[in-house]
Design an enzyme around this catalytic site. Structure first.
Site, mmCIF file in Angstrom:
data_model
loop_
_atom_site.group_PDB
_atom_site.id
_atom_site.type_symbol
_atom_site.label_atom_id
_atom_site.label_comp_id
_atom_site.label_asym_id
_atom_site.label_seq_id
_atom_site.Cartn_x
_atom_site.Cartn_y
_atom_site.Cartn_z
ATOM 1 N N HIS A 1 -63.762 20.730 3.216
ATOM 2 C CA HIS A 1 -64.206 19.795 4.251
ATOM 3 C C HIS A 1 -65.724 19.678 4.249
ATOM 4 O O HIS A 1 -66.423 20.646 3.933
ATOM 5 C CB HIS A 1 -63.760 20.281 5.633
ATOM 6 C CG HIS A 1 -62.426 19.763 6.058
ATOM 7 N ND1 HIS A 1 -62.202 19.214 7.294
ATOM 8 C CD2 HIS A 1 -61.246 19.696 5.405
ATOM 9 C CE1 HIS A 1 -60.940 18.841 7.393
ATOM 10 N NE2 HIS A 1 -60.333 19.126 6.254
ATOM 11 N N GLU B 1 -59.759 12.255 4.311
ATOM 12 C CA GLU B 1 -59.910 11.786 5.684
ATOM 13 C C GLU B 1 -61.280 11.152 5.843
ATOM 14 O O GLU B 1 -62.260 11.607 5.246
ATOM 15 C CB GLU B 1 -59.771 12.942 6.687
ATOM 16 C CG GLU B 1 -58.492 13.737 6.574
ATOM 17 C CD GLU B 1 -58.609 14.900 5.609
ATOM 18 O OE1 GLU B 1 -59.755 15.293 5.274
ATOM 19 O OE2 GLU B 1 -57.563 15.406 5.175
ATOM 20 N N ASN C 1 -64.488 13.334 6.523
ATOM 21 C CA ASN C 1 -65.257 13.973 5.455
ATOM 22 C C ASN C 1 -65.865 12.988 4.471
ATOM 23 O O ASN C 1 -66.934 13.237 3.913
ATOM 24 C CB ASN C 1 -64.358 14.940 4.684
ATOM 25 C CG ASN C 1 -63.833 16.046 5.549
ATOM 26 O OD1 ASN C 1 -64.603 16.760 6.176
ATOM 27 N ND2 ASN C 1 -62.514 16.187 5.609
ATOM 28 N N GLY D 1 -45.864 11.278 2.984
ATOM 29 C CA GLY D 1 -44.941 10.158 3.149
ATOM 30 C C GLY D 1 -44.323 9.793 1.821
ATOM 31 O O GLY D 1 -44.647 10.355 0.773
#
Length: 320
Positions: free
Chosen positions: A41, A110, A113, A177
């Site tokens: 991160h 994300e 970051n 997903g």
């Protein structure tokens, strides 16, 4: 139970400084964990977590502090914040230091970051295409040959890596997903998820092969009340719904969103709280039953030694 199951421990870069993480790695190996996963991160999720060391520097320390335990990055997004050329060099060096003990996890990242370089944040389908191309670039550079590459997203000119491991590490792709699970089967050497997600079956149906990683959150504490309070302070982001984790840009935005999260939400969530060994064992077994063979626990909060000792004596023996 299965002889093929490997149990791991999380090195949480969002909560601990680099020297602490190195110490935790050494201690987790002594306790008998099979592998470690370290997060990558630029920012913590919320400011109460308080840390965010550079993962590639930290891994150098982990490599010298451990002897046999496997280590993976879970996961890096090699698409915006750092060019795939630099990621290829970092991973090749780290893999060389670990001498066969390193696994490279990748994902689409994300906004928290990746926005720091001020590039536009693409939709997930585009980021997935970027990830596939980035992995292609990294694998070409890992050959040690001089590489020029001109793709849809990345350009490389006359690049060559001279420091390489004897054997390239597997690249395990994060999936939450159906579309990402199919992508992981397409260009990954395994699949990486969080919790007992129903993606393994989709990945296998798409031809996926290799290790199957998942992370479980926990807080080992003297009481459930203490654990819930710790999680509510340090990891409330776990209760945020949908795609918020990928789309909020700053810790301040996460803190605003987490104002909706109560201690009761924490108690009713999927995080294992307290010191009931059966609950921790059951949590791991649920992931095994969902098809995962690499299950690792993230102890939320400062009491890392408490958790490591608890797992060493009360949890790990149930799976040996």
């Amino acid at each position: 139970m299965t002889d093929e199951l490997e149990l791991g421990y999380t090195l949480s870069c969002e909560e601990h400084g680099p020297n602490e993480l190195v110490d935790q790695a050494r201690r987790a190996e002594e306790a008998g964990f099979d592998f470690l996963s370290i997060s990558d991160h630029f920012h913590p999720w919320v400011s109460a977590q308080g840390e965010s060391p550079f993962v590639w520097s930290t891994l150098g320390g982990v490599a010298t502090a451990t002897e046999d335990i496997d280590v993976g990055v879970g996961v890096t997004a090699p698409i915006m914040r750092i060019h795939p050329v630099n990621v290829a060099q970092a991973t090749a060096t780290v893999a060389d230091m670990f001498d066969g003990r390193f696994t490279f996890g990748v994902g689409t990242g994300e906004l928290l970051n990746e926005h720091v370089t001020a590039e536009q944040w693409p939709e997930h389908a585009v980021r997935l295409s970027m990830l596939k191309e980035a992995v292609e670039v990294i694998r070409e550079l890992w050959t040690g040959e001089q590489t020029s590459f001109h793709g849809e997203f990345y350009d490389v000119q006359n690049a060559r890596l001279f420091t390489l491991p004897d054997e390239n590490p597997p690249i395990v792709v994060s999936a939450f997903g159906e579309r990402a699970a199919q992508a992981a089967a397409d260009f990954g050497d395994g699949i990486w998820s969080v919790g007992p997600q129903d993606v393994v079956e989709t990945w296998e149906e798409a031809g996926g092969e290799g290790p199957r990683y998942t992370q479980l959150h926990a807080c080992v504490a003297s009481s459930v009340d203490e654990a819930a309070a710790t999680v509510h302070e340090r990891w409330p982001n776990s209760a945020l719904p949908g795609e918020l984790a990928a789309e909020l840009p700053t810790t301040a935005h996460f803190e605003q969103a987490c104002e909706m999260v109560s201690e009761e939400d924490v108690r009713e969530g999927s995080i294992t709280l307290g010191r009931d060994a059966d609950e921790h064992i059951e949590s791991i077994q649920e992931s095994v039953d969902a098809g995962y063979d690499h299950v690792y626990v993230h102890q939320i909060g400062d009491d890392q030694e408490v958790a490591i000792e608890f797992y060493e004596s009360e949890v790990l023996p149930s799976f040996r």
